[in-house]
Design a protein around this motif. Structure first.
Motif, PDB file in Angstrom:
ATOM      1  N   GLU A 126      -0.243   6.021  -5.633  1.00 34.90           N
ATOM      2  CA  GLU A 126      -0.591   5.763  -4.236  1.00 34.90           C
ATOM      3  C   GLU A 126      -1.999   5.191  -4.108  1.00 34.90           C
ATOM      4  OE1 GLU A 126      -0.099   8.984  -5.353  1.00 34.90           O
ATOM      5  OE2 GLU A 126      -2.160   9.746  -5.317  1.00 34.90           O
ATOM      6  N   GLU A 127      -2.226   4.540  -2.969  1.00 32.74           N
ATOM      7  CA  GLU A 127      -3.554   4.017  -2.662  1.00 32.74           C
ATOM      8  C   GLU A 127      -4.261   4.930  -1.667  1.00 32.74           C
ATOM      9  OE1 GLU A 127      -5.217  -0.070  -0.708  1.00 32.74           O
ATOM     10  OE2 GLU A 127      -3.435  -0.235  -1.977  1.00 32.74           O
ATOM     11  N   LEU A 128      -3.452   5.727  -0.963  1.00 29.57           N
ATOM     12  CA  LEU A 128      -4.026   6.620   0.054  1.00 29.57           C
ATOM     13  C   LEU A 128      -3.364   7.990  -0.052  1.00 29.57           C
ATOM     14  CD1 LEU A 128      -6.033   6.409   2.518  1.00 29.57           C
ATOM     15  CD2 LEU A 128      -3.983   6.145   3.956  1.00 29.57           C
ATOM     16  N   ARG A 129      -4.189   9.030  -0.049  1.00 27.68           N
ATOM     17  CA  ARG A 129      -3.693  10.407  -0.173  1.00 27.68           C
ATOM     18  C   ARG A 129      -3.892  11.129   1.161  1.00 27.68           C
ATOM     19  NH1 ARG A 129      -6.831   9.643  -4.811  1.00 27.68           N
ATOM     20  NH2 ARG A 129      -8.526  10.873  -3.884  1.00 27.68           N
ATOM     21  N   VAL A 130      -2.793  11.613   1.706  1.00 23.51           N
ATOM     22  CA  VAL A 130      -2.823  12.212   3.041  1.00 23.51           C
ATOM     23  C   VAL A 130      -2.280  13.639   2.978  1.00 23.51           C
ATOM     24  CG1 VAL A 130      -1.953  11.993   5.408  1.00 23.51           C
ATOM     25  CG2 VAL A 130      -2.421   9.930   4.054  1.00 23.51           C
TER      26      VAL A 130
ATOM     27  N   LEU B  68      -4.525   2.639   8.508  1.00 19.59           N
ATOM     28  CA  LEU B  68      -3.597   2.096   7.516  1.00 19.59           C
ATOM     29  C   LEU B  68      -3.917   0.611   7.270  1.00 19.59           C
ATOM     30  CD1 LEU B  68      -0.140   3.554   8.605  1.00 19.59           C
ATOM     31  CD2 LEU B  68      -1.528   4.262   6.667  1.00 19.59           C
TER      32      LEU B  68
ATOM     33  N   TRP C  59       3.653  -1.354   3.666  1.00 16.90           N
ATOM     34  CA  TRP C  59       3.319   0.078   3.593  1.00 16.90           C
ATOM     35  C   TRP C  59       4.527   0.842   3.051  1.00 16.90           C
ATOM     36  CZ3 TRP C  59       2.251  -2.861   7.967  1.00 16.90           C
ATOM     37  CH2 TRP C  59       0.888  -3.090   8.220  1.00 16.90           C
TER      38      TRP C  59
ATOM     39  N   LYS D 115       0.847  -1.181   0.000  1.00 17.85           N
ATOM     40  CA  LYS D 115       0.000   0.000   0.000  1.00 17.85           C
ATOM     41  C   LYS D 115       0.893   1.244   0.000  1.00 17.85           C
ATOM     42  CE  LYS D 115      -4.022   1.691   2.550  1.00 17.85           C
ATOM     43  NZ  LYS D 115      -5.082   1.219   3.447  1.00 17.85           N
TER      44      LYS D 115
ATOM     45  N   GLU E 101      -7.646  11.994   1.198  1.00 17.96           N
ATOM     46  CA  GLU E 101      -8.625  11.108   1.822  1.00 17.96           C
ATOM     47  C   GLU E 101      -8.482  11.133   3.341  1.00 17.96           C
ATOM     48  OE1 GLU E 101      -8.729   7.486  -1.324  1.00 17.96           O
ATOM     49  OE2 GLU E 101      -6.794   8.378  -0.801  1.00 17.96           O
ATOM     50  N   VAL E 102      -7.284  11.529   3.792  1.00 16.14           N
ATOM     51  CA  VAL E 102      -7.036  11.655   5.226  1.00 16.14           C
ATOM     52  C   VAL E 102      -6.384  13.007   5.501  1.00 16.14           C
ATOM     53  CG1 VAL E 102      -5.775  10.713   7.214  1.00 16.14           C
ATOM     54  CG2 VAL E 102      -6.696   9.159   5.479  1.00 16.14           C
TER      55      VAL E 102
ATOM     56  N   ILE F 202       1.400   5.265   0.228  1.00 15.25           N
ATOM     57  CA  ILE F 202       0.705   6.372   0.888  1.00 15.25           C
ATOM     58  C   ILE F 202       1.441   7.669   0.569  1.00 15.25           C
ATOM     59  CG2 ILE F 202       0.038   7.316   3.145  1.00 15.25           C
ATOM     60  CD1 ILE F 202       0.682   3.891   3.599  1.00 15.25           C
TER      61      ILE F 202
END
Lengths: 206, 206
Positions: free
Chosen positions: A128-132, A206, A109, A30, A155-156, A32
């Motif tokens: 990425e799978e998650l945008r912070v 996560l 991760w 994953k 997203e976070v 990030i």
């Protein structure tokens, strides 16, 4: 003309990012992407996170120096530095090149610590799978209104340096309202790398 | 191709900046370009400054909102906002357009509050006479090493939020060493918009 060139650069980036995303998926990894102003505390927060997560690794983007990579290496996890040499954001091809010869087996991760900049990184997908996005309390509650693309993109939202909330007069309710006005659905986590506040919530996420 | 286009954009900017500089000189006006990360405290510091200087005015660059302009207008001085609509820095032509129809007679100091960004604004001359970079104590002492172009570019480095020096463990000696390593000659002023620290030194410098 300038617009055409930029569009071409962006669509080339999207192709590379799609290939990265597929590669990460196959590896069971994953990625990030973390964006913030300079000095918001991305590195300190990743240090805390990576100490707890043995199966983590990081790629760190900076204009100059490998200070952040050195700090993250103290966690004992694999870390590589990308010096962007004047470029104000990471791009997918920099990620791809930095992964060459890197055995990512067992890594679950992969943190992509972007260049400290609230404007430029947002247009560039890194697979990425998650945008912070991170906002530190000393920066003030109004930043989501002043930099809406970054806050809408995420997203976070990590609100960092909560240990400084009192001395900097940070208004939590106002900050949440401002984030919500540009991003109704992002998960908001209140954190402090100093006290550990928010670590559990972040790890569950996560 | 991208490089050629960017060079053309920069040299066009330099021409416009030269014209602005000449115009400011004829008006007997000193333009001051201020650059920093988002949330370093540019607006708070200019508020304090402009309250004391009756012959001052400001042009404020932001991606979105006119919050900073509104805050500065409380000083009672003339203020105009430039919304850059996604552009990560001010350019000379934005300044020129914003000055249209503005009677600057009697104005001796024109503050150009750049977009909050430590990377992008540095290449763009705005016709200023003084180049200022601001570093807030919560961002950390290492920022001059990580963003050397901005710190090398500046003639004045304002270290802001000195009232937070203790809670954020800011090491003044280290910060000065880091600034000196990329800029041996810049004037360094320690400030706090909250306590007023450094105001006198800053005003003497202007």
């Amino acid at each position: 003309m300038k617009i055409t060139v930029e569009k071409a650069v962006l669509s080339k980036n999207d192709e590379l990012a799609a290939a990265l995303r597929e590669r990460f998926r196959k590896l069971g990894l994953k990625a990030i992407n973390i964006v913030s102003s300079p000095g918001s505390g991305k590195t300190a927060w990743l240090q805390r996170t990576m100490e707890i997560l043995p199966e983590s690794a990081a790629l760190v983007g900076d204009l100059e120096t490998d200070r952040d990579a050195q700090r993250l290496q103290e966690s004992g996890r694999p870390v590589r530095q990308i010096r962007t040499a004047g470029m104000c954001h990471l791009e997918a091809d920099m990620i791809a090149r930095s992964l060459e010869g890197w055995d990512l087996k067992g890594v679950r991760w992969l943190f992509l610590e972007n260049v400290g900049n609230l404007v430029c990184p947002v247009g560039f997908d890194l697979g990425e799978e998650l945008r912070v996005v991170m906002l530190s309390t000393p920066e003030g509650e109004d930043k989501p209104l002043k930099y809406p693309p970054a806050f809408a993109w995420a997203e976070v939202v990590l609100i960092s340096k909560m240990d400084l909330q009192v001395p900097v007069f940070f208004n939590v309710e106002q900050a949440v309202r401002n984030i919500r006005s540009v991003n109704p659905s992002a998960k908001i986590v209140f954190t402090s790398a100093f006290t550990g506040q928010g670590l559990r919530e972040w790890l569950e996420l996560l």
